[in-house]
Design a protein around this motif. Structure first.
Motif, short mmCIF file in Angstrom:
data_model
loop_
_atom_site.label_atom_id
_atom_site.label_comp_id
_atom_site.label_asym_id
_atom_site.label_seq_id
_atom_site.Cartn_x
_atom_site.Cartn_y
_atom_site.Cartn_z
N VAL A 111 77.57 111.41 117.61
CA VAL A 111 77.28 112.09 116.31
C VAL A 111 75.88 112.74 116.64
N ALA A 112 76.18 113.97 116.53
CA ALA A 112 74.91 115.01 116.82
C ALA A 112 74.48 115.57 115.70
N SER A 113 73.32 115.36 114.80
CA SER A 113 73.07 116.16 113.57
C SER A 113 71.75 116.77 113.82
N ALA A 114 71.66 117.70 113.06
CA ALA A 114 70.34 118.55 112.82
C ALA A 114 69.78 119.01 114.38
N ILE A 115 70.65 119.33 115.02
CA ILE A 115 70.28 119.76 116.56
C ILE A 115 69.09 120.81 116.39
N THR A 116 68.06 120.57 117.22
CA THR A 116 66.85 121.68 117.36
C THR A 116 65.95 121.34 116.28
N CYS A 117 66.15 120.52 115.16
CA CYS A 117 65.26 120.55 114.01
C CYS A 117 64.42 119.16 114.24
N ASP A 118 63.45 119.02 113.54
CA ASP A 118 62.65 117.97 113.36
C ASP A 118 63.32 116.54 113.32
N ASP A 119 64.15 116.66 112.49
CA ASP A 119 65.09 115.36 112.10
C ASP A 119 66.44 115.33 113.00
N GLU A 120 66.25 115.80 114.15
CA GLU A 120 67.51 115.72 115.26
C GLU A 120 67.83 114.34 115.65
N ARG A 121 69.17 114.12 115.53
CA ARG A 121 69.74 112.66 116.00
C ARG A 121 70.83 112.92 116.68
N ILE A 122 71.11 112.16 117.83
CA ILE A 122 72.10 112.45 118.68
C ILE A 122 72.36 111.20 119.45
N HIS A 123 73.40 110.35 118.94
CA HIS A 123 73.75 109.13 119.38
C HIS A 123 75.16 108.84 119.78
N THR A 124 75.53 108.29 120.85
CA THR A 124 76.68 107.88 121.39
C THR A 124 77.04 106.34 121.31
N ARG A 125 77.90 105.82 120.78
CA ARG A 125 78.23 104.41 120.58
C ARG A 125 79.63 104.25 120.48
N PRO A 126 80.44 103.05 121.05
CA PRO A 126 81.83 102.70 120.68
C PRO A 126 81.95 103.05 119.12
N VAL A 127 83.24 102.94 118.88
CA VAL A 127 83.60 103.22 117.24
C VAL A 127 83.24 102.08 116.71
N LYS A 128 82.98 100.67 117.15
CA LYS A 128 83.01 99.49 116.39
C LYS A 128 81.62 99.27 116.12
N GLU A 129 80.65 99.89 116.95
CA GLU A 129 79.37 99.76 116.64
C GLU A 129 78.59 100.69 115.49
N TRP A 130 79.53 101.94 115.25
CA TRP A 130 79.34 102.81 114.28
C TRP A 130 79.44 102.11 112.62
N ALA A 131 80.75 101.13 112.77
CA ALA A 131 81.04 100.42 111.62
C ALA A 131 79.83 99.70 111.14
N GLY A 132 79.38 99.93 109.98
CA GLY A 132 78.41 99.02 109.32
C GLY A 132 76.59 99.69 109.70
N ASN A 133 76.99 100.60 110.57
CA ASN A 133 75.76 101.44 111.01
C ASN A 133 75.59 102.88 110.93
N MET A 134 76.37 103.23 109.82
CA MET A 134 76.58 104.73 109.54
C MET A 134 75.22 105.40 108.89
#
Length: 235
Positions: A197-220
């Motif tokens: 999930v890559a959000s706000a690319i190039t912006c100050d609050d940019e966030r890009i993380h790769t995880r297995p689907v099971k690790e996104w559950a409960g950590n959205m």
């Protein structure tokens, strides 16, 4: 100088131009009088930020979006027939990529006009670069179906294709539906499938993380108001 259709990238949010756009883009912009844009208000704001002294009211703007008729699109290149160059801009990122600007570029190509893409940020490619996924074989699918059953079926089909062909799958969604799409990936995909999930690319609050689907559950993360790109690949 030959009349040219310039494809002008726009920053991906409130990003300083110097961080995302080369100085040459400003030179091109200042040489143009005619612009084809996705949204006139957004375009005027971008141009004013590019050069505060620019005489906005002396420029001509034609809007090209999903509501524009094919007949209207065909007339947008009239200045080029008179030897004048034209700029194309989307609301954010690169024009003609997941953007209605592609329609006017196709007409320019058919008419034999020179088309010049300028350097700038592409959220699709930047997300792929940062994901750790296969960058030699990938497919961008744009928006998934809005209807729940069709969306789930499409995700499952593309997940199967990803495993069979080792091809990165890339998606985009409107910000207000981002959270629902992430929930759907968690619900539909295999727990071991990798999701970036890559959000706000190039912006100050940019966030890009790769995880297995099971690790996104409960950590959205809350993506409701953020531009985001979603990428899927095999473990």
């Amino acid at each position: 100088m030959e009349a040219t259709l310039y494809l002008i990238p726009v920053t991906l949010g409130e990003t300083e131009h110097s961080r995302a756009l080369p100085a040459y883009n400003r030179e091109v912009i200042l040489s143009l009088k005619h612009f084809i844009v996705e949204n006139v208000r957004t375009a005027r704001r971008f141009l004013k930020k590019t050069e505060p002294s620019i005489a906005i009211d002396r420029l001509s703007f034609t809007e090209l979006n999903e509501h524009t008729s094919p007949e209207d699109v065909s007339g947008m290149l009239a200045p080029m027939a008179a030897g004048e160059s034209v700029g194309v801009m989307s609301e954010a990122g690169c024009p003609a990529v997941a953007d209605p600007g592609a329609d006017v570029v196709a007409i320019a190509q058919r008419k034999g006009y020179r088309v010049a893409p300028l350097v700038g940020p592409s959220s699709i490619l930047m997300a792929l670069m940062a994901s750790g996924f296969n960058g030699q074989s990938f497919a961008f699918h744009g928006y998934l179906p809005v209807e729940a059953t069709g969306r789930a079926a499409r995700i499952k089909a593309l997940e199967s294709r990803m495993y069979a062909e080792k091809e990165t799958q890339i998606f985009i969604e409107t910000p207000y539906r981002n959270n629902k799409l992430l929930e759907d990936f968690i619900r539909v995909c295999r727990p071991s499938t990798l999701l970036c999930v890559a959000s706000a690319i190039t912006c100050d609050d940019e966030r890009i993380h790769t995880r297995p689907v099971k690790e996104w559950a409960g950590n959205m993360p809350d993506l409701k108001k953020k531009p985001a790109i979603f990428l899927m690949y095999k473990r």
